[in-house]
Design an enzyme around this catalytic site. Structure first.
Site, PDB file in Angstrom:
ATOM      1  N   GLY A 267      48.470  76.774  74.011  1.00  0.00           N
ATOM      2  CA  GLY A 267      48.871  77.252  75.329  1.00  0.00           C
ATOM      3  C   GLY A 267      48.214  78.557  75.741  1.00  0.00           C
TER       4      GLY A 267
ATOM      5  N   GLY B 169      51.583  82.284  66.350  1.00  0.00           N
ATOM      6  CA  GLY B 169      51.180  80.917  66.031  1.00  0.00           C
ATOM      7  C   GLY B 169      51.304  80.507  64.581  1.00  0.00           C
ATOM      8  CD  GLU B 170      46.737  81.600  61.938  1.00  0.00           C
ATOM      9  OE1 GLU B 170      45.914  81.278  61.077  1.00  0.00           O
ATOM     10  OE2 GLU B 170      46.693  82.659  62.558  1.00  0.00           O
TER      11      GLU B 170
ATOM     12  CB  SER C  84      48.556  84.894  64.917  1.00  0.00           C
ATOM     13  OG  SER C  84      48.881  83.788  64.109  1.00  0.00           O
TER      14      SER C  84
END
Ligand code: FES
Ligand code: FES
Lengths: 171, 336
Positions: free
Chosen positions: B49, B291-292, B88
């Site tokens: 996104g 994220g990660e 990230s």
């Protein structure tokens, strides 16, 4: 072996393609006809991203020689997407954030369509079983199951509304 | 033979970005004649996104609607420089670069508007919906889109901005080992519940519940989606995924998706999370990278829950039924 001509119904329109033997429906849709909503995750039946409906039944188009669908009715995501707006299942996926990268989404929507056509009010278990052949790498699946539930309700409500207005007209 | 239940916990501190040899992201923004703004980047949206959050950040800074932003990513031949989407870092680094670029573009816009409206730049404001006006005088209001068109056709100017954000290279202090490797850190804690079948060695994950401290959320739906998807990925790494189940031997290595195991819809546990927002000092609007990390804490939480349920301590992923049964056997032999 020589190429041959195959005709089938794609979303209500008759199409005619010239193919080598054993060309898959997936390849014809994507590469010959430009219908790229049908995805190409593995080409060996393992991911479900290429799912289309053949006579209303979900099938993996990567494993299906196009000659096998000669004269049959093929439905892809393009076939069910209205010119304006979205199909109720697509809308439910959007509302539930059931699509992140989107790669699995066409296959998920087609499987859900086949399920809801056959069982308009599926249980949680029935939804999960219907989707077992489809891999999603992003969402963790729960949003997808939620989307199918709300799509079932939306289809149900739309049918109710139709019945309601038909009743009005009758009166 | 029994089905044993256990609960395990794990926590993670996750760095946003790396310092590499200096870690820059750059952004360029320009207005088109129709008044939309194009954000040019070389960072990629992998499906997480990035384009959405960058569009939001650009819209917020410029004062226009989200729909007026076009985010054009990932042609490294023609775009401004970016180190890439990893660690990230993208929302943090690219977001900061976009704020800088949008601030410059906004200034260019206000300069033209100031001439057109015959008002000082300090007296102008943009309302967040694409209207530009003299403060407190609604009658002296114009559309941003009209100023963008006038800039090109009447004043012969560009409405554009450049932005760069760089984490400078940090050298390790040879005396102390100290360095400054990342920009900020997000945190999470996960509690997992499992049930282990001692006859088959099979593990069922019942629930994965987490608390996440992620800085300011630019887009709460994307944050929730990353966390839920990450819980699934963590569970998948903990119990299923491997390319070499008998590493270093390659026996039984999966060759395709029908042999490479992942949990499907039938294995989904309950996944619930709470989110705490503690804005970072250096992220765009207080962002941290998320994220990660979401695939991290579920793994040790599940392995700890298996230990709690069975007493078998496993230190190699994935935790296959075979490893559990061998562990149970070893325990039985040790006690007899
Ligand atoms: S592409 Fe057909 S199942 Fe993966
Ligand atoms: S949304 Fe990415 S694979 Fe399902």
């Amino acid at each position: 072996m020589a190429s041959r001509i195959v005709t089938f119904d794609l979303g209500g329109r008759e199409v005619e393609v010239m193919v080598r033997p054993m060309t898959t429906l997936q390849s014809v849709l994507r590469n010959q006809l430009g219908f790229t909503a049908t995805k190409d995750g593995c080409r060996q039946g393992g991911c479900g991203s290429c799912t289309v409906l053949v006579n209303g039944q979900p099938m993996l188009s990567c494993l299906l020689p196009v000659e096998d669908v000669a004269g049959q009715r093929v439905t892809t995501l393009e076939s069910i997407t209205p010119a304006e707006g979205l199909h109720p299942i697509q809308q439910a996926f959007l509302d539930a954030h059931a699509s992140q990268c989107g790669y699995c989404t066409p296959g998920m929507v087609m499987v859900s369509k086949a399920l809801l056509d056959h069982d308009p009010a599926p249980t949680d278990d029935a939804i999960r079983h219907a989707l077992t052949g489809n891999i999603c790498r992003c969402t963790g699946y729960r949003p997808i199951v939620t989307a199918v539930h709300s799509a079932a309700e939306a289809v149900h409500d739309a049918a109710d509304a139709m019945r309601g207005s038909a009743g009005e007209r009758a009166r | 033979m029994a089905r044993l239940r256990g609960t395990g916990m794990a926590a993670v501190n996750y760095p946003t970005g790396m310092n590499l040899g200096g870690d820059p992201s750059q952004a360029l923004i320009h207005a088109t004649t129709s008044g939309s703004f194009v954000v040019s980047l070389s960072a990629t949206d992998l499906g997480q996104g990035l384009k959405t959050v960058i569009g939001q950040i650009a819209a917020e800074t410029l004062g226009v609607e989200f729909g007026e932003i076009v985010v054009d990513t990932a042609d490294t031949d023609t775009g401004p420089h970016d180190m890439g989407t990893f660690a990230s870092r993208a929302t943090h680094r690219v977001g900061n670069a976009v704020i800088a670029a949008a601030t410059e573009a906004r200034q260019a816009l206000l300069d033209v508007a100031s001439e057109e409206l015959e008002a000082a730049v300090e007296d102008l404001e943009i309302d967040g919906h694409g209207n530009l006006m003299v403060k407190g005088v609604p009658s002296r209001s114009v559309r941003v889109a009209d100023i963008a068109a006038l800039a090109q056709f009447k004043y012969g100017r560009t409405i554009a901005g450049r932005g760069s954000y760089m984490k400078p290279k940090s050298i390790v202090d040879p005396e102390t080992g100290a360095m400054d490797p990342d920009s900020t850190e997000a945190h999470a804690c996960t509690v997992a519940e499992v049930e282990v079948d001692t006859e088959t060695g099979e593990v069922t994950v019942l629930s994965i519940r987490s608390a996440y401290e992620v800085g300011r959320q630019v887009n709460p739906a994307l944050v929730a989606g990353q966390i839920e998807g990450g819980a699934w990925m963590g569970m998948s790494h903990a119990l299923y995924e491997t390319t070499a189940p008998y590493y270093p031997a390659v026996d039984h290595s999966p060759r395709d998706f029908s042999e490479y195991l992942m949990p499907g819809t039938l294995e989904m546990p309950i996944v619930e999370s709470v989110i705490l927002e503690m804005p970072s000092s250096n992220g765009p609007y207080g962002v941290k990278g998320l994220g990660e990390m979401t695939a991290n804490s579920p793994i040790p939480a599940i392995v700890n829950a298996i230990y709690h349920a069975t007493g078998v301590r496993i230190d190699e992923l994935p935790v296959t039924p075979e490893k559990i049964l061998r562990g149970l056997d070893a325990m039985a032999h040790a006690s007899s």
